[in-house]
Design a protein around this motif. Structure first.
Motif, PDB file in Angstrom:
ATOM      1  N   THR A  39       0.958  -0.964  -0.197  1.00  0.00           N
ATOM      2  CA  THR A  39       0.285   0.197  -0.329  1.00  0.00           C
ATOM      3  C   THR A  39       0.820   1.763  -0.151  1.00  0.00           C
ATOM      4  O   THR A  39       2.051   1.489   0.206  1.00  0.00           O
ATOM      5  N   PRO A  64      -9.982   2.486  -5.013  1.00  0.00           N
ATOM      6  CA  PRO A  64      -8.897   1.497  -5.160  1.00  0.00           C
ATOM      7  C   PRO A  64      -9.715  -0.500  -5.035  1.00  0.00           C
ATOM      8  O   PRO A  64     -10.702   0.228  -4.962  1.00  0.00           O
ATOM      9  N   PHE A 112      -8.650  -3.962  -4.345  1.00  0.00           N
ATOM     10  CA  PHE A 112      -7.521  -4.982  -3.291  1.00  0.00           C
ATOM     11  C   PHE A 112      -7.716  -6.698  -3.876  1.00  0.00           C
ATOM     12  O   PHE A 112      -8.008  -7.090  -3.992  1.00  0.00           O
ATOM     13  N   GLN A 135      -3.230  -2.408  -2.435  1.00  0.00           N
ATOM     14  CA  GLN A 135      -3.754  -1.401  -2.768  1.00  0.00           C
ATOM     15  C   GLN A 135      -3.961  -0.736  -4.311  1.00  0.00           C
ATOM     16  O   GLN A 135      -2.249  -0.617  -3.836  1.00  0.00           O
TER      17      GLN A 135
END
Ligand code: HAM
Length: 421
Positions: A11, A113, A115, A127
């Motif tokens: 991330t 976003p 994931f 992410q």
């Protein structure tokens, strides 16, 4: 010792200097996509895990290995790994498909976003963000072609030069079935030497062997049958029509019959845009046609076509100098106590007129104020001191050229409005 927290692996924080490029791209999306009739949709980041198992496919890497899934009460919830399934779910849930008329499909886009629990590397995060577009209710090849044309013009607007459109067709379900049989027969004498994942795929969903990244297996698969040899007449005609339209639009492409997409819902047209500038993760975006998806999710027979762009990858490819600089318009430089007392009021006036203004919150030396003006890349400095206030005329310095004149506040605003100011 105090704990030191860092962002989770895979991330990333986007700091203000990074966000400038993101906003540049998002601005182009919001201007460009609506020209083609796309409207924005925002769906939740969490969904039922089952939604993706049904659509993306149980045996895909995305669902099998990469889902962020957890239980809350009776529900199995996941962070969305992609957004096509969510948008199709919303279409059915809100009966958006009822508004679709022949020739007038529903076009939706999203930015947000996603994931996936993948091994992070350059261009691959856990992410990441996608810009996506989905067209519902248009079985015609013209929908594929128009959407690809929009995409191509969008990539031009962002300034991406080194890119290649790679195209294939996965045929209709009955073509896929014939291909699956042929592939299964071809795999039979070879599968024992292939990796464990491939052995699982060979029984669960043989087409997924093409997801394999193990070098020996990739080499073995080079001689496997090709899906494009199994296309039935309707899929073949569709593919030819899409290619014809792309030729007409002057959009170059390469056919890759080996292209596999990592998701099970595709039929007929599939594509990616790749570049040599990204290293191993060479796909900037991917998409295709998914005519059975809405029905698989319990909705009516509504065909679909769309794509999603990886924003991190796209942004890393924007050429130097393309993103307009984020800068203040005016630095109000307060000279002495009188200047400081008046500076906030002057700043307020300029801000009300729509300009970005920098002004110190407490008295600061001239040098420090000029340094801040420079850091904020201010275009002009406005000097406010006792004499200036008495005369109603202020020093006005163009910080790029160093040229300095005197102006009153009306003239300052006029100068800010000048094109190229
Ligand atoms: P996808 O190929 O899985 O397709 O993802 C689209 C793009 O998202 C990729 O080409 C890549 O640029 C970016 N991407 C994927 N995974 C990562 C990652 N771990 N890190 C950074 N970027 C990544 C889909 O998601 C489909 N929903 C596309 C679609 C829309 N098909 C029809 N409509």
């Amino acid at each position: 010792m105090k704990a030191r927290y860092t962002a989770l692996r895979g991330t990333r924080d986007l700091l203000p200097d990074d966000v400038v490029a993101w906003q540049f791209v998002e601005r182009i999306v919001r201007e460009h996509f609506p020209r083609y009739g796309f409207r924005e949709i925002r769906t939740p980041v969490i969904e039922s895990t089952e939604l993706f198992a049904r659509s993306v496919g149980e045996s895909t890497d995305i669902v099998h290995k990469e889902m962020y899934a957890f239980r809350r009460g009776e529900e199995s919830i996941c962070l969305r790994p992609e957004n096509t399934a969510s948008v199709a779910r919303a279409l059915v849930e809100h009966s958006i498909h009822r508004g679709i008329a022949s020739g007038y499909p529903e076009r939706l886009y999203y930015v947000g976003p996603m994931f996936r629990y993948e091994r992070p590397q350059r261009g691959r995060q856990r992410q990441f963000h996608q810009i996506g577009a989905e067209v519902f209710g248009a079985p015609e090849p013209a929908a594929d072609a128009e959407t690809l044309e929009m995409l191509w013009a969008f990539l031009d607007a962002v300034g991406l030069r080194n890119r290649e459109l790679v195209l294939s067709s996965l045929g209709d379900p009955e073509d896929r079935e014939r291909f699956r049989e042929s592939l299964t027969a071809w795999l039979a004498p070879r599968i024992a030497t292939m990796c464990e994942d491939c052995r699982r795929r060979a029984t669960d969903n043989p087409l997924r062997v093409f997801d394999c990244k193990v070098e020996d297996d990739v080499r073995t698969l080079e001689d496997a049958p090709e899906i494009t040899a199994f296309l039935g007449e309707p899929a073949r005609e569709h593919f030819d029509a899409v290619r014809g339209a792309l030729d007409e639009y002057g959009i170059p492409y390469r056919i890759d019959p080996r292209m596999v997409r990592g998701l099970d819902y595709y039929r007929r047209t599939v594509f990616e845009v790749v570049t040599g500038d990204l290293g191993a993760q060479n796909a900037i975006l991917g998409g295709g046609r998914y005519d059975g998806l809405v029905q698989d999710l319990g909705g009516p027979e509504v065909p679909g076509f769309g794509f999603a762009i990886g924003m991190e990858r796209l942004i890393s490819l924007i050429p130097e100098g393309r993103v307009p600089e984020d800068r203040a318009d005016v630095a109000v430089v307060a000279l002495g106590a009188d200047g400081f007392a008046a500076a906030a009021g002057i700043a307020r006036g300029l801000r009300t007129a729509g300009y970005r203004v920098l002004v110190p919150l407490c008295e600061r030396p001239l040098g420090a104020q000029m340094k801040r003006a420079d850091r904020a890349r201010a275009r002009f400095a406005l000097f406010v001191g006792k004499d200036e206030l008495a005369r109603g005329r202020f020093g006005w310095k163009d910080l790029a050229t160093g040229e300095q004149i005197e102006v009153d506040l009306d003239e300052a605003v006029r100068r800010l409005q000048e094109p190229g100011a």
